[in-house]
Design a protein around this motif. Structure first.
Motif, short mmCIF file in Angstrom:
data_model
loop_
_atom_site.label_atom_id
_atom_site.label_comp_id
_atom_site.label_asym_id
_atom_site.label_seq_id
_atom_site.Cartn_x
_atom_site.Cartn_y
_atom_site.Cartn_z
N LEU A 149 -25.95 -18.81 -6.13
CA LEU A 149 -26.99 -18.99 -4.99
C LEU A 149 -27.90 -17.90 -5.55
N ALA A 150 -29.22 -18.31 -5.96
CA ALA A 150 -30.68 -17.51 -6.08
C ALA A 150 -31.66 -18.05 -5.47
N PHE A 151 -32.80 -16.84 -5.43
CA PHE A 151 -34.20 -17.17 -4.86
C PHE A 151 -34.97 -17.27 -6.13
N PRO A 152 -35.58 -18.53 -6.34
CA PRO A 152 -36.52 -18.72 -7.46
C PRO A 152 -37.91 -18.20 -6.84
N TRP A 153 -38.66 -17.70 -7.82
CA TRP A 153 -40.05 -17.22 -7.29
C TRP A 153 -41.04 -17.61 -8.62
N MET A 154 -42.38 -17.55 -8.12
CA MET A 154 -43.34 -17.81 -9.14
C MET A 154 -44.75 -17.47 -8.90
N ILE A 155 -45.53 -16.83 -9.63
CA ILE A 155 -46.91 -16.71 -9.40
C ILE A 155 -47.63 -17.09 -10.46
N ALA A 156 -48.83 -18.01 -10.00
CA ALA A 156 -49.50 -18.70 -11.26
C ALA A 156 -51.27 -18.39 -11.14
N THR A 157 -51.63 -18.57 -12.08
CA THR A 157 -53.30 -18.36 -11.78
C THR A 157 -53.63 -20.06 -11.68
N ALA A 158 -55.02 -20.00 -11.46
CA ALA A 158 -55.47 -21.49 -10.98
C ALA A 158 -55.72 -22.21 -12.30
N ALA A 159 -55.32 -21.71 -13.54
CA ALA A 159 -55.31 -22.46 -14.69
C ALA A 159 -54.46 -23.70 -14.74
N ILE A 160 -53.34 -23.31 -13.86
CA ILE A 160 -52.38 -24.53 -13.82
C ILE A 160 -52.74 -25.81 -13.08
N LEU A 187 -42.89 -28.71 -17.85
CA LEU A 187 -42.18 -27.75 -17.98
C LEU A 187 -41.48 -26.83 -16.65
N SER A 188 -42.05 -27.05 -15.57
CA SER A 188 -41.39 -26.99 -14.38
C SER A 188 -40.02 -27.45 -13.98
N LYS A 189 -40.03 -29.06 -14.50
CA LYS A 189 -38.72 -29.70 -14.43
C LYS A 189 -37.75 -29.07 -15.28
N GLY A 219 -52.42 -17.95 -25.69
CA GLY A 219 -52.50 -16.61 -25.53
C GLY A 219 -52.62 -16.01 -24.05
N GLN A 220 -52.94 -16.85 -23.40
CA GLN A 220 -53.18 -16.05 -21.87
C GLN A 220 -51.80 -16.60 -20.82
N VAL A 221 -51.20 -15.57 -20.21
CA VAL A 221 -50.27 -15.94 -19.20
C VAL A 221 -50.90 -16.70 -18.13
N ILE A 222 -50.47 -17.80 -17.78
CA ILE A 222 -50.98 -18.87 -16.83
C ILE A 222 -49.84 -18.53 -15.36
N ALA A 223 -48.63 -18.20 -15.61
CA ALA A 223 -47.58 -18.25 -14.68
C ALA A 223 -46.46 -17.28 -15.04
N ILE A 224 -45.71 -16.89 -14.09
CA ILE A 224 -44.68 -16.00 -14.38
C ILE A 224 -43.92 -16.18 -13.18
#
Length: 131
Positions: free
Chosen positions: A44-55, A67-69, A27-32
């Protein structure tokens, strides 16, 4: 460019993205993250990600890596070439990007204090400009 806050950077990235994903655990967002089309090239595109320490917890690390693969495969179906920039001091992100198969260029200074950033790319990315 430069943003005044992490929230501003996140909102701009989200608004500019053609697709976004969220990683949710118990139930908690750990990455977006998402992918932002670049210029007139449709491949061509620019990927981005922000994650919490939970990962970084042992319980999440393996699942996150798998999941990242899968997410990278989805992104490359949409955009065969991906490129972006990563702070050269972020060793965990650099290790992860290399594990995913990205190639990293030597770091270049960015911003008013010249913080070094690596271009990372996969496919036909060219890294023509900083952030």
């Amino acid at each position: 460019g430069f943003f005044t806050s992490p929230k501003e950077a996140l909102m701009d990235s989200f608004a500019s993205s053609s697709h976004c994903w969220a990683g949710i655990h118990e139930g908690q967002v750990i990455a977006i993250g998402g992918v932002v089309p670049l210029g007139s090239r449709t491949d061509l595109a620019f990927p981005w990600m922000i994650a919490t320490a939970a990962i970084e917890t042992p319980a999440m690390r393996r699942e996150f890596m798998l999941l990242s693969k899968e997410t990278l495969i989805r992104m490359r179906t949409l955009y065969p070439s991906l490129e972006g920039w990563v702070d050269a001091r972020n060793h965990k992100a650099i290790t992860w990007l290399r594990w995913l198969g990205f190639i990293l260029d030597p770091p270049l200074p960015y911003g008013p204090v010249g913080i070094p950033f690596h271009c990372f790319k996969i496919g036909e990315g060219v890294c023509v400009g900083l952030l």
